[in-house]
Design an enzyme around this catalytic site. Sequence first.
Site, short mmCIF file in Angstrom:
data_model
loop_
_atom_site.label_atom_id
_atom_site.label_comp_id
_atom_site.label_asym_id
_atom_site.label_seq_id
_atom_site.Cartn_x
_atom_site.Cartn_y
_atom_site.Cartn_z
N VAL A 14 3.75 -15.93 -2.86
CA VAL A 14 2.54 -16.55 -2.30
C VAL A 14 1.33 -16.38 -3.21
CG1 VAL A 14 0.88 -16.46 -0.40
CG2 VAL A 14 3.32 -16.37 0.09
N ASN A 34 9.92 -17.26 -13.02
CA ASN A 34 10.26 -16.43 -11.86
C ASN A 34 11.68 -15.93 -12.04
OD1 ASN A 34 9.09 -15.79 -8.99
ND2 ASN A 34 11.26 -16.20 -8.66
N HIS A 188 -11.13 -0.52 -2.75
CA HIS A 188 -11.38 -1.73 -1.94
C HIS A 188 -10.41 -1.77 -0.77
CE1 HIS A 188 -9.98 -5.77 -0.82
NE2 HIS A 188 -11.22 -6.18 -1.01
N GLU A 192 -11.02 -1.53 3.22
CA GLU A 192 -10.44 -2.57 4.07
C GLU A 192 -9.71 -1.94 5.27
OE1 GLU A 192 -6.54 -5.31 3.52
OE2 GLU A 192 -8.06 -5.56 1.96
N TYR A 193 -8.93 -0.89 5.02
CA TYR A 193 -8.26 -0.17 6.11
C TYR A 193 -9.29 0.33 7.11
CZ TYR A 193 -3.43 0.37 4.29
OH TYR A 193 -2.13 0.16 3.88
#
Length: 484
Positions: A14, A34, A188, A192-193
């Site tokens: 993604v 990939n 960061h 965020e947590y």
Amino acid sequence: MSTKADIGLVGLAVMGENLVLNMESRGFTCAVFNRTVDKVDALMNGRGKGKKFIGAHTMEEFVGSLAVPRKVMLMVKAGKPVDDFIEQIIPFLEKGDIIIDGGNSYFPDTIRRTTYCESKGLLFIGTGVSGGEEGALKGPSIMPGGSPAAWPHVKPIFQAIAAKVEDGTPCCDWVGDNGAGHFVKMVHNGIEYGDMQLICEAYQIMKDLLGMSAEEMHDVFKKWNTGDLDSYLIEITRDILAFKDADGGPIVDKILDTAGQKGTGKWTSVTSLDLGVPLTLISEAVYARCISAQKDDRVEASAILKGPAPKFTGDKQAFLNDLEQALYASKIVSYTQGYVMLRAAAAEFKWNLNYGGIALLWRGGCIIRSAFLGKIKAAFDKNPQLGNLMLDPFFTGKIEASQDAWRRVIATAVMNGVWVPALSTALNYFDGFRNARLPANLLQAQRDYFGAHMYERTDKPRGEFFHTNWTGRGGDTASSTYVV
């Protein structure tokens, strides 16, 4: 189409796929590879059809399609896969070529990989990339560090694809040597947590104590997103609470209450212990996910362990106003602890970090982006040597204005048995930091009593250590001491 690609990307999951689409949309020709080559064909025949991509089915073909100095960006799972791909790529590279790790790698690994690649005559960048799927496609926050000589070669690409703040400044700049970029990304993620757990506790208070519906909570978060709490996480919480399942009910009520994690929050907590930094709020947020994962045990315990039944009898709107202030004050603590850790790491690893610049990197594109970060940048622009964010006049004023509301919310939650680990530890950090004297004098006496670990005295210069023969049976021999 150019015969050579400006940059190559390995890993078309993604984040990788959206990032390379972002690069191509900014005018860059991109080579893609990939491990499962079907994904290369799927991109070339799908979202990338007719665009400036060069698809490769072998590593040799992939590297051979890159312009010199070759720039290879890895967007693969952290850990061994990164090392494995580095070993696969190196035989096809030449001196001065650049390997970029854009995954969530642990910063000590990035320090090691930088040294290793430089020993081979190559350059290495470990960069944090934040913003999720949408950010990768439209403009993420990018936090690069590693070999400084590599930065001029990737700067035009990274700053072109990064998110931009109001004046057009990109949310991407060089962070520092070796592991600095991934360290900043780790912090960061830790913040965020903390932010997410604080929001979840506010949700729990509204749901269990105030008895509010998802729609009512949606309205509250919608209002909060227009004020001091304006941020991406408040915004998506607003949207989540309004989202309906097929039966018309709120889908959030049907999601199992067991939280996952990928390890970056744990890394932040472990590193804080190594550095001697009290990262209490972020660590509590990590532990909150751990206790959530004990779902079966909690269900069993709920039938045995009893507490007060939540019952609110006050002014609901006044309490919601208090909750907004408590959330904001706790958010200040979360960022404060993160920045204290950045400063400790800069001293430990000899990094020259631009603290205001880091706030700018986080103002757009990333998960913790918020209006709040502009105030942090202003604080460090005014005082680059600021040791603790709470001592900046703006944040001091905000905490003073919020303090009574903060205490009321936590006291009410505790008395009603509502779980608020992050909100309460934020207040405890504030109370600990503002105290000129803590009970560690007794703790030091205890340590000296049972282990002869010694202590300093208030009536003697710092750095002089003393031992007391507390029982009359001990000798004068003292143990070594460790001070964080």
